[in-house]
Motif scaffolding. Structure first.
Motif, short mmCIF file in Angstrom:
data_model
loop_
_atom_site.label_atom_id
_atom_site.label_comp_id
_atom_site.label_asym_id
_atom_site.label_seq_id
_atom_site.Cartn_x
_atom_site.Cartn_y
_atom_site.Cartn_z
N THR A 228 -20.18 -6.72 -10.77
CA THR A 228 -19.08 -5.77 -10.86
C THR A 228 -17.79 -6.53 -10.59
O THR A 228 -17.73 -7.33 -9.65
CB THR A 228 -19.24 -4.63 -9.83
OG1 THR A 228 -20.46 -3.94 -10.10
CG2 THR A 228 -18.08 -3.65 -9.91
N VAL A 229 -16.75 -6.28 -11.40
CA VAL A 229 -15.53 -7.09 -11.29
C VAL A 229 -14.29 -6.21 -11.15
O VAL A 229 -14.26 -5.06 -11.58
CB VAL A 229 -15.37 -8.01 -12.52
CG1 VAL A 229 -16.46 -9.05 -12.55
CG2 VAL A 229 -15.35 -7.22 -13.83
N HIS A 230 -13.26 -6.84 -10.55
CA HIS A 230 -11.96 -6.19 -10.42
C HIS A 230 -10.89 -7.27 -10.45
O HIS A 230 -11.05 -8.35 -9.88
CB HIS A 230 -11.85 -5.42 -9.10
CG HIS A 230 -10.50 -4.82 -8.87
ND1 HIS A 230 -10.05 -3.71 -9.55
CD2 HIS A 230 -9.49 -5.19 -8.03
CE1 HIS A 230 -8.83 -3.42 -9.13
NE2 HIS A 230 -8.46 -4.30 -8.22
N ASN A 231 -9.77 -6.97 -11.14
CA ASN A 231 -8.66 -7.91 -11.24
C ASN A 231 -7.41 -7.11 -11.55
O ASN A 231 -7.47 -6.05 -12.17
CB ASN A 231 -8.94 -8.93 -12.35
CG ASN A 231 -8.01 -10.13 -12.29
OD1 ASN A 231 -8.03 -10.88 -11.31
ND2 ASN A 231 -7.20 -10.32 -13.32
N ARG A 232 -6.25 -7.64 -11.15
CA ARG A 232 -5.00 -6.92 -11.43
C ARG A 232 -4.71 -6.84 -12.92
O ARG A 232 -4.33 -5.79 -13.43
CB ARG A 232 -3.83 -7.59 -10.70
CG ARG A 232 -3.82 -7.35 -9.20
CD ARG A 232 -2.61 -7.96 -8.54
NE ARG A 232 -2.55 -9.40 -8.74
CZ ARG A 232 -1.59 -10.18 -8.27
NH1 ARG A 232 -0.59 -9.65 -7.57
NH2 ARG A 232 -1.61 -11.48 -8.48
N SER A 233 -4.87 -7.95 -13.65
CA SER A 233 -4.66 -7.93 -15.10
C SER A 233 -5.99 -7.62 -15.78
O SER A 233 -7.06 -8.00 -15.30
CB SER A 233 -4.10 -9.27 -15.59
OG SER A 233 -4.97 -10.33 -15.25
#
Length: 243
Positions: A29-34
């Motif tokens: 599972t991933v998260h990033n601002r862009s």
């Protein structure tokens, strides 16, 4: 069943590291601002989370890879942060390069909610991140390190337990001193060869087999000779690391 992994921070290093973790068969599972790097990994099979808290809620092990100490503190301890989605028994791992005292402070706060933390900065540049050949230097509880080793093996080749919390960051600071010296020396020797009317390529060939051999000479000159100017790391980050 393999542990569920969360990865926050998909920059030059984070995205290829996350890709290799997923390639090794770990649910991701991933998260990033862009959004662009998130969309790339989602297209390959990762799940999207809309906050650090949501990453933690969906994961057994959460990684961060962020620019600096305040960024890690905010993502882990701030509103809607990792700590708000944690459960007892989870593991937090930081691949960022930050201050050792920040790593220790975050580990202490996570321990209050029964989450074990490792500081695990990496070295090897974007080339090593893509190839899965990074050096990983780890601080924190030894039993946690042992339990996480299969994940580290998906990311790198030289995986070293350095000591207690913060020790990985101390090792990375030492690493950056050596890397900075290599890069400055490489620039000077290429300039000297060129100004002296000697082919820099042949100079590199001549000295690589002797005492001057190092990572910078193995990796950087050929990229420069080929006209590649896309950075594998940025000068302001090196300045931060040495600060």
């Amino acid at each position: 069943m393999k542990q569920r992994i969360g990865y926050i921070g998909l920059g030059l290093m984070g995205k290829p590291i996350a890709h290799n973790i997923m390639k090794a068969g770990f649910p991701l599972t991933v998260h990033n601002r862009s959004r662009a790097p998130v969309e790339e990994l989602v297209a390959e099979g990762a799940e999207l989370a809309d906050s650090p808290r949501a990453v933690a809620e969906a994961s057994d092990v959460v990684f961060t890879n962020l620019p600096d100490s305040p960024d890690v503190e905010q993502v882990v301890l701030g509103p809607n942060g990792v700590i708000e989605g944690c459960r007892p028994g989870m593991v937090f791992i930081d691949n960022s390069t930050i201050k050792p005292e920040t790593a220790r402070s975050i580990a202490s706060k996570l321990a209050e909610v029964e989450v074990s933390a490792l500081d695990a900065p990496v070295s090897g540049g974007d080339v090593g991140a893509k190839a899965g050949t990074l050096a990983i230097m780890v601080g924190g509880p030894r039993d946690t390190f042992d339990s996480i080793l299969p994940i580290f093996q998906a990311m790198g080749k030289t995986i070293t337990y350095v000591g207690e919390s913060g020790a990985g960051q101390v090792a990375k600071a030492c690493n950056q001193i050596m890397v900075a010296a290599q890069m400055v020396a490489m620039g000077e020797l290429l300039l000297l060869a060129q100004k002296s009317g000697v082919d820099p390529r042949r100079v590199i060939d001549a000295i690589q087999g002797g005492a001057a051999q190092c990572w910078a000479l193995d990796v950087k000159p050929q990229r420069l000779f080929a006209g590649e100017r896309q950075p594998g790391f940025k000068a302001y980050m090196q300045h931060k690391d040495l600060g």
